[in-house]
Design a protein around this motif. Structure first.
Motif, PDB file in Angstrom:
ATOM      1  N   LEU A  88       0.830  -1.203   0.000  1.00  0.00           N
ATOM      2  CA  LEU A  88       0.000   0.000   0.000  1.00  0.00           C
ATOM      3  C   LEU A  88       0.862   1.250   0.000  1.00  0.00           C
ATOM      4  CD1 LEU A  88      -3.008   0.919   0.108  1.00  0.00           C
ATOM      5  CD2 LEU A  88      -2.698   1.187   2.564  1.00  0.00           C
ATOM      6  N   GLU A  89       1.993   1.180   0.670  1.00  0.00           N
ATOM      7  CA  GLU A  89       2.901   2.316   0.722  1.00  0.00           C
ATOM      8  C   GLU A  89       3.617   2.514  -0.615  1.00  0.00           C
ATOM      9  OE1 GLU A  89       6.836   3.819   3.261  1.00  0.00           O
ATOM     10  OE2 GLU A  89       5.710   2.058   3.915  1.00  0.00           O
ATOM     11  N   ILE A  90       3.958   1.420  -1.262  1.00  0.00           N
ATOM     12  CA  ILE A  90       4.710   1.490  -2.516  1.00  0.00           C
ATOM     13  C   ILE A  90       3.826   1.908  -3.682  1.00  0.00           C
ATOM     14  CG2 ILE A  90       6.010   0.129  -4.204  1.00  0.00           C
ATOM     15  CD1 ILE A  90       6.970  -1.616  -1.885  1.00  0.00           C
ATOM     16  N   ASP A  91       2.656   1.256  -3.810  1.00  0.00           N
ATOM     17  CA  ASP A  91       1.770   1.519  -4.950  1.00  0.00           C
ATOM     18  C   ASP A  91       0.353   1.125  -4.563  1.00  0.00           C
ATOM     19  OD1 ASP A  91       0.309   1.515  -7.329  1.00  0.00           O
ATOM     20  OD2 ASP A  91       1.995   0.830  -8.528  1.00  0.00           O
ATOM     21  N   PRO A  92      -0.458   2.085  -4.093  1.00  0.00           N
ATOM     22  CA  PRO A  92      -1.824   1.774  -3.636  1.00  0.00           C
ATOM     23  C   PRO A  92      -2.678   1.061  -4.671  1.00  0.00           C
ATOM     24  CG  PRO A  92      -1.197   3.984  -2.972  1.00  0.00           C
ATOM     25  CD  PRO A  92      -0.124   3.502  -3.893  1.00  0.00           C
TER      26      PRO A  92
ATOM     27  N   TRP B 212      -6.384 -11.495   4.936  1.00  0.00           N
ATOM     28  CA  TRP B 212      -7.634 -10.943   4.397  1.00  0.00           C
ATOM     29  C   TRP B 212      -7.916  -9.562   4.975  1.00  0.00           C
ATOM     30  CZ3 TRP B 212     -12.598 -13.258   2.358  1.00  0.00           C
ATOM     31  CH2 TRP B 212     -12.335 -14.231   1.391  1.00  0.00           C
ATOM     32  N   ALA B 213      -7.645  -9.385   6.257  1.00  0.00           N
ATOM     33  CA  ALA B 213      -7.907  -8.087   6.881  1.00  0.00           C
ATOM     34  C   ALA B 213      -7.065  -6.995   6.224  1.00  0.00           C
ATOM     35  CB  ALA B 213      -7.603  -8.156   8.378  1.00  0.00           C
ATOM     36  N   ILE B 214      -5.777  -7.257   6.017  1.00  0.00           N
ATOM     37  CA  ILE B 214      -4.912  -6.267   5.388  1.00  0.00           C
ATOM     38  C   ILE B 214      -5.292  -6.081   3.920  1.00  0.00           C
ATOM     39  CG2 ILE B 214      -2.527  -5.635   4.870  1.00  0.00           C
ATOM     40  CD1 ILE B 214      -3.290  -5.662   7.853  1.00  0.00           C
ATOM     41  N   ALA B 215      -5.672  -7.173   3.260  1.00  0.00           N
ATOM     42  CA  ALA B 215      -6.088  -7.080   1.860  1.00  0.00           C
ATOM     43  C   ALA B 215      -7.336  -6.209   1.723  1.00  0.00           C
ATOM     44  CB  ALA B 215      -6.338  -8.474   1.292  1.00  0.00           C
ATOM     45  N   LEU B 216      -8.284  -6.379   2.630  1.00  0.00           N
ATOM     46  CA  LEU B 216      -9.486  -5.545   2.607  1.00  0.00           C
ATOM     47  C   LEU B 216      -9.118  -4.081   2.820  1.00  0.00           C
ATOM     48  CD1 LEU B 216     -11.902  -7.826   4.655  1.00  0.00           C
ATOM     49  CD2 LEU B 216     -12.241  -7.123   2.287  1.00  0.00           C
ATOM     50  N   ARG B 217      -8.211  -3.839   3.749  1.00  0.00           N
ATOM     51  CA  ARG B 217      -7.741  -2.469   3.982  1.00  0.00           C
ATOM     52  C   ARG B 217      -7.117  -1.899   2.699  1.00  0.00           C
ATOM     53  NH1 ARG B 217      -2.648  -0.672   6.168  1.00  0.00           N
ATOM     54  NH2 ARG B 217      -1.910  -2.186   4.631  1.00  0.00           N
ATOM     55  N   ASN B 218      -6.317  -2.706   1.992  1.00  0.00           N
ATOM     56  CA  ASN B 218      -5.669  -2.255   0.765  1.00  0.00           C
ATOM     57  C   ASN B 218      -6.677  -1.898  -0.322  1.00  0.00           C
ATOM     58  OD1 ASN B 218      -3.224  -2.682   1.982  1.00  0.00           O
ATOM     59  ND2 ASN B 218      -2.620  -4.412   0.712  1.00  0.00           N
ATOM     60  N   VAL B 219      -7.702  -2.730  -0.478  1.00  0.00           N
ATOM     61  CA  VAL B 219      -8.734  -2.460  -1.487  1.00  0.00           C
ATOM     62  C   VAL B 219      -9.470  -1.166  -1.130  1.00  0.00           C
ATOM     63  CG1 VAL B 219     -10.885  -3.266  -2.522  1.00  0.00           C
ATOM     64  CG2 VAL B 219      -9.014  -4.881  -2.121  1.00  0.00           C
ATOM     65  N   ALA B 220      -9.781  -0.999   0.147  1.00  0.00           N
ATOM     66  CA  ALA B 220     -10.510   0.192   0.587  1.00  0.00           C
ATOM     67  C   ALA B 220      -9.704   1.466   0.335  1.00  0.00           C
ATOM     68  CB  ALA B 220     -10.846   0.078   2.070  1.00  0.00           C
ATOM     69  N   LYS B 221      -8.400   1.411   0.596  1.00  0.00           N
ATOM     70  CA  LYS B 221      -7.570   2.605   0.465  1.00  0.00           C
ATOM     71  C   LYS B 221      -6.946   2.765  -0.922  1.00  0.00           C
ATOM     72  CE  LYS B 221      -6.391   3.530   5.246  1.00  0.00           C
ATOM     73  NZ  LYS B 221      -5.313   3.943   6.181  1.00  0.00           N
ATOM     74  N   GLY B 222      -6.843   1.668  -1.648  1.00  0.00           N
ATOM     75  CA  GLY B 222      -6.181   1.736  -2.946  1.00  0.00           C
ATOM     76  C   GLY B 222      -7.109   1.987  -4.111  1.00  0.00           C
ATOM     77  N   GLU B 223      -8.415   1.919  -3.866  1.00  0.00           N
ATOM     78  CA  GLU B 223      -9.388   2.160  -4.927  1.00  0.00           C
ATOM     79  C   GLU B 223     -10.242   3.372  -4.590  1.00  0.00           C
ATOM     80  OE1 GLU B 223      -9.947  -2.536  -6.262  1.00  0.00           O
ATOM     81  OE2 GLU B 223     -11.621  -1.450  -5.351  1.00  0.00           O
ATOM     82  N   ARG B 224     -10.941   3.870  -5.581  1.00  0.00           N
ATOM     83  CA  ARG B 224     -11.804   5.024  -5.355  1.00  0.00           C
ATOM     84  C   ARG B 224     -12.920   4.666  -4.383  1.00  0.00           C
ATOM     85  NH1 ARG B 224     -12.697   7.902 -11.283  1.00  0.00           N
ATOM     86  NH2 ARG B 224     -10.511   8.486 -11.627  1.00  0.00           N
ATOM     87  N   THR B 225     -13.193   5.564  -3.479  1.00  0.00           N
ATOM     88  CA  THR B 225     -14.222   5.321  -2.467  1.00  0.00           C
ATOM     89  C   THR B 225     -15.607   5.210  -3.107  1.00  0.00           C
ATOM     90  OG1 THR B 225     -12.931   6.604  -0.887  1.00  0.00           O
ATOM     91  CG2 THR B 225     -15.231   6.204  -0.331  1.00  0.00           C
ATOM     92  N   GLY B 226     -16.375   4.251  -2.647  1.00  0.00           N
ATOM     93  CA  GLY B 226     -17.764   4.141  -3.081  1.00  0.00           C
ATOM     94  C   GLY B 226     -18.049   2.991  -4.015  1.00  0.00           C
ATOM     95  N   GLY B 227     -17.263   2.876  -5.065  1.00  0.00           N
ATOM     96  CA  GLY B 227     -17.533   1.858  -6.060  1.00  0.00           C
ATOM     97  C   GLY B 227     -17.311   0.443  -5.595  1.00  0.00           C
ATOM     98  N   ASN B 228     -16.561   0.279  -4.520  1.00  0.00           N
ATOM     99  CA  ASN B 228     -16.242  -1.069  -4.033  1.00  0.00           C
ATOM    100  C   ASN B 228     -16.954  -1.412  -2.734  1.00  0.00           C
ATOM    101  OD1 ASN B 228     -14.874   0.529  -2.212  1.00  0.00           O
ATOM    102  ND2 ASN B 228     -12.838   0.034  -2.969  1.00  0.00           N
TER     103      ASN B 228
END
Length: 333
Positions: A92-96, A116-132
């Motif tokens: 997430l730090e290198i490339d969201p 899974w918990a960290i992966a969910l965090r990555n999806v939430a922060k690495g993608e545009r809010t709302g669509g996911n």
């Protein structure tokens, strides 16, 4: 032979040797070895670092670090139980954007609750809010209901409930209700309770409407249910109408009514370090303004014939809120 980035040929590059992080961690587990690995990866071009991490994650290997997963300020991870969890966090730090893409791949297989918990965090922060939103909610529910992970909840498992708060997942209330009713699993019941309370705070009308219809939870946990209705802000007409209907429901028990009256207004917030969300404390001035206004509403109810059967509970509420107002007046002088 075609040259690759950096002038190295395919035969000269030895990714297998460079990716033996698991052996390094086994030989010297802990924060120092992870800090060294982090330095090496951050020193590389981001595309190269991402490629190396992705290659390692896909090979299915892992190493324990001897650390405990820990969530710090503003969701920063401060402890990583395995090398894979560490690398997922570092992505997430290198490339969201890449972190979100790779994390979605992780979320297609039952790796571990922490991953899974960290992966969910990555999806939430690495993608545009709302669509996911629906994706995050359904994947979080899959994590929470996984029998193996539920049997022995890890730190990551318990922190994954924050995804439901982040997505405003009022649709997950039946899942939370069922967990709260598991009196033989205090850990799961507590996690469900905290999540439900935070959702009530953020989505009061939707959540209170759902809770009002949840007879099973009312019968199983009447005190807890009363606490949730005591979170309502009576200044809001929609919330006031829900609470009024709940209070006047003939099925209300003295236990529920007593618990509601003695805790209203329940402005307690669950202040904790979470992966995605945070809670702000309410200022003293805001609390005082709230108390003054709801006290007027309570006194109006006391003069309303419809509330005659609830007079003793309204008196308790009046006394309690009046004390808050007097206390605030005294401290401001």
């Amino acid at each position: 032979m075609v040259k690759r980035e950096g002038g190295e040929s395919g035969s000269e590059r030895t990714p297998a040797a460079e990716l033996k992080w698991d052996r390094e961690i086994r030989e010297a587990p802990g924060k120092e070895s992870l800090a060294s690995l982090r330095e090496k990866l951050l020193a590389k071009p981001s595309s190269e670092a991402v490629a190396k991490i992705e290659e390692f994650l896909r090979n299915g290997k892992d190493s324990e670090t001897g650390l405990i997963l820990k969530i710090g300020t503003r969701g920063k991870i401060e402890g990583w139980p395995t090398l894979r969890v560490f690398l997922l966090d570092l992505l997430l730090e290198i490339d969201p954007e890449a972190a979100a893409r790779i994390s979605r791949e992780i979320l297609t297989t039952d790796t571990s609750a922490d991953e899974w918990a960290i992966a969910l965090r990555n999806v939430a922060k690495g993608e545009r809010t709302g669509g996911n939103r629906d994706y995050l909610r359904t994947r979080a529910e899959e994590l929470i209901t996984n029998p193996e992970w539920q049997a022995q909840p890890s730190v990551g498992y318990l922190n994954a409930f924050d995804v439901l708060v982040y997505t405003g997942a009022t649709e997950s209330s039946p899942l939370l209700s069922g967990m709260i009713q598991q009196k033989d699993r205090r850990d799961l019941a507590h996690a469900g309770f905290l999540t439900m309370a935070r959702l009530v705070h953020r989505q009061p009308v939707d959540m209170l409407t759902r809770l009002k219809a949840d007879r099973a939870l009312q019968e199983s946990r009447p005190e807890m249910m009363a606490q949730q209705f005591a979170r309502a802000d009576l200044r809001d007409t929609a919330q006031q109408a829900i609470v009024k209907s709940w209070l006047l429901d003939p099925s209300r028990t003295p236990t529920e009514l007593q618990n509601f009256a003695t805790i209203y207004p329940n402005n307690n917030k669950m202040i904790s370090q979470n992966m995605l969300t945070s809670e702000e404390r309410v200022s003293g001035a805001d609390l005082n303004a709230h108390d003054r206004e709801v006290l007027k509403i309570i006194r109006d109810w006391r003069t309303d014939p419809a509330f005659e059967s609830r007079s003793q509970y309204l008196e308790i509420m009046d006394r309690r809120v009046s004390q808050f107002v007097k206390s605030a007046d005294g401290s401001s002088r």
